[in-house]
Design an enzyme around this catalytic site. Structure first.
Site, short mmCIF file in Angstrom:
data_model
loop_
_atom_site.label_atom_id
_atom_site.label_comp_id
_atom_site.label_asym_id
_atom_site.label_seq_id
_atom_site.Cartn_x
_atom_site.Cartn_y
_atom_site.Cartn_z
N ASN A 273 0.88 -1.23 0.19
CA ASN A 273 -0.04 -0.01 -0.02
C ASN A 273 0.93 1.15 0.27
O ASN A 273 1.40 1.49 1.02
CB ASN A 273 -0.83 -0.20 1.31
CG ASN A 273 -1.77 1.40 1.38
OD1 ASN A 273 -1.79 2.16 0.52
ND2 ASN A 273 -2.42 1.15 2.38
N LYS B 112 0.14 4.18 -0.36
CA LYS B 112 -0.29 5.46 0.33
C LYS B 112 -0.14 6.71 -0.39
O LYS B 112 -0.15 6.67 -1.89
CB LYS B 112 -0.09 5.49 1.84
CG LYS B 112 -0.18 4.20 2.59
CD LYS B 112 0.00 4.35 4.12
CE LYS B 112 -0.24 3.17 4.71
NZ LYS B 112 -0.14 3.17 6.21
N HIS C 64 -9.51 1.09 4.97
CA HIS C 64 -8.15 1.43 5.74
C HIS C 64 -8.51 2.13 6.92
O HIS C 64 -9.25 2.92 6.84
CB HIS C 64 -7.35 1.86 4.62
CG HIS C 64 -5.79 1.82 5.32
ND1 HIS C 64 -5.38 2.81 6.10
CD2 HIS C 64 -4.78 1.01 5.01
CE1 HIS C 64 -3.96 2.44 6.35
NE2 HIS C 64 -3.82 1.41 5.88
N GLU D 181 -6.80 4.62 7.83
CA GLU D 181 -6.65 5.92 7.83
C GLU D 181 -7.81 6.63 7.12
O GLU D 181 -8.17 7.75 7.46
CB GLU D 181 -5.49 6.03 6.89
CG GLU D 181 -4.15 6.07 7.68
CD GLU D 181 -2.99 5.30 6.70
OE1 GLU D 181 -2.91 5.33 5.79
OE2 GLU D 181 -1.93 4.67 7.38
N GLU E 8 -5.11 -5.11 10.76
CA GLU E 8 -4.15 -3.84 10.79
C GLU E 8 -4.60 -3.03 12.10
O GLU E 8 -5.34 -2.31 12.10
CB GLU E 8 -4.11 -2.89 9.66
CG GLU E 8 -3.84 -3.48 8.20
CD GLU E 8 -3.46 -2.41 7.16
OE1 GLU E 8 -2.22 -2.78 6.84
OE2 GLU E 8 -3.94 -1.41 6.97
N GLY F 236 2.60 2.30 10.83
CA GLY F 236 3.51 3.45 10.71
C GLY F 236 4.15 3.87 12.13
O GLY F 236 5.00 4.69 12.21
N SER G 176 3.47 -1.93 10.36
CA SER G 176 5.17 -2.09 10.42
C SER G 176 5.54 -3.53 10.20
O SER G 176 6.57 -3.64 10.62
CB SER G 176 5.27 -1.73 12.16
OG SER G 176 5.11 -0.35 12.28
#
Ligand code: 13P
Length: 251
Positions: free
Chosen positions: A9, A11, A96, A98, A168, A174, A214
């Site tokens: 991904n 992003k 996702h 985010e 996730e 991250g 991560s």
């Protein structure tokens, strides 16, 4: 035996030139004949068409990072399923964290997107995961169950067989803080049990459940060795060709 699926991904990273460079490093660094897993890359919308051209004679598949559930119309800034299909996408990341936390996506919206993706035979990579405070409060399973049940509402068995689930944990994205292989495997088993309850043995045994958060070239092998971890959805490390290739080879 489930075949592992490694997805990158990317992003909101990489302009057109950077995407071309990354794809060229990946395709020259990977021996396509010996790939023992499926590989998907999800560049930004603006690079999808070019990525499709560059990936044409390779085994790397193309995915998008998001889509809207309407077919067309006055939805400024949105992208439809048919637009993604027209530039060669086979997969689309949906839900996702985010999108959920920064852009306020709800379980209901995510469910609508999954339904729409299925209609046009785009394979959803459906993301779920708990926040740190939810894990600390001991409600991880409750949160995951709600996301899975709402996201998969009115999804048939046939549609379910096209869906990849990505677990996730939001606190691992991250942050350099990975869920331990045992922590991840435990949630993966739980997700598989939810799929079993709703869709039965065959679909639950075959559904791909990726881990994301991560993942890097150092920890991939151990995570991927767990029985219920069927692949990885990789953010940061998928932007570096060497690290991403190592993760693919670990699978
Ligand atoms: P990182 O690998 O950068 O933690 O991102 C994970 C992720 O969000 C993939 O979708």
């Amino acid at each position: 035996m489930r075949r592992k699926v490694i997805a990158g991904n990317w992003k909101m990273n990489n302009d057109l030139k950077e995407t071309q460079n990354l794809i060229s490093k990946l395709t020259s660094g990977l021996s396509m004949d010996n790939l023992n897993c499926d590989v998907i890359v999800c560049p930004a919308f603006t690079s999808l068409s070019e990525a499709h051209t560059l990936l044409k004679d390779t085994k790397i598949k193309l995915g998008a990072q998001n889509m809207y559930f309407e077919t067309s119309g006055a939805f400024t800034g949105e992208i439809s399923d048919s637009m993604l299909k027209s530039v060669g996408c086979e997969y689309v990341i949906i839900g996702h964290s985010e999108r959920r936390t920064i852009f306020g996506e709800t379980d209901e919206l995510i469910n609508n997107k999954i339904k729409k993706a299925n209609l046009s035979a785009l394979k959803p990579i459906f993301c779920v995961g708990e926040l740190l405070e939810e894990r600390e409060a001991g409600i991880t399973e409750k949160v995951i169950e709600k996301q899975i049940r709402s996201g998969l509402m009115d999804i048939s068995s046939e549609e379910m067989s096209n869906i990849i689930i990505a677990y996730e944990p939001v606190w691992a994205i991250g942050t350099g803080k990975t869920a331990s292989p045992e922590q991840a495997d435990e949630v993966h088993k739980f997700i598989r049990s939810l799929i079993y309850d709703k869709y039965g043995a065959s679909i639950s045994e075959n559904v791909i459940i990726q881990y994301g958060g991560s993942v890097n070239n150092k920890n991939a092998k151990e995570l991927l060795s767990k029985k219920d971890i069927d692949g990885a959805l990789v953010g940061g490390a998928s932007l570096k060709s060497d690290a991403f290739i190592e993760i693919i080879l670990a699978a």
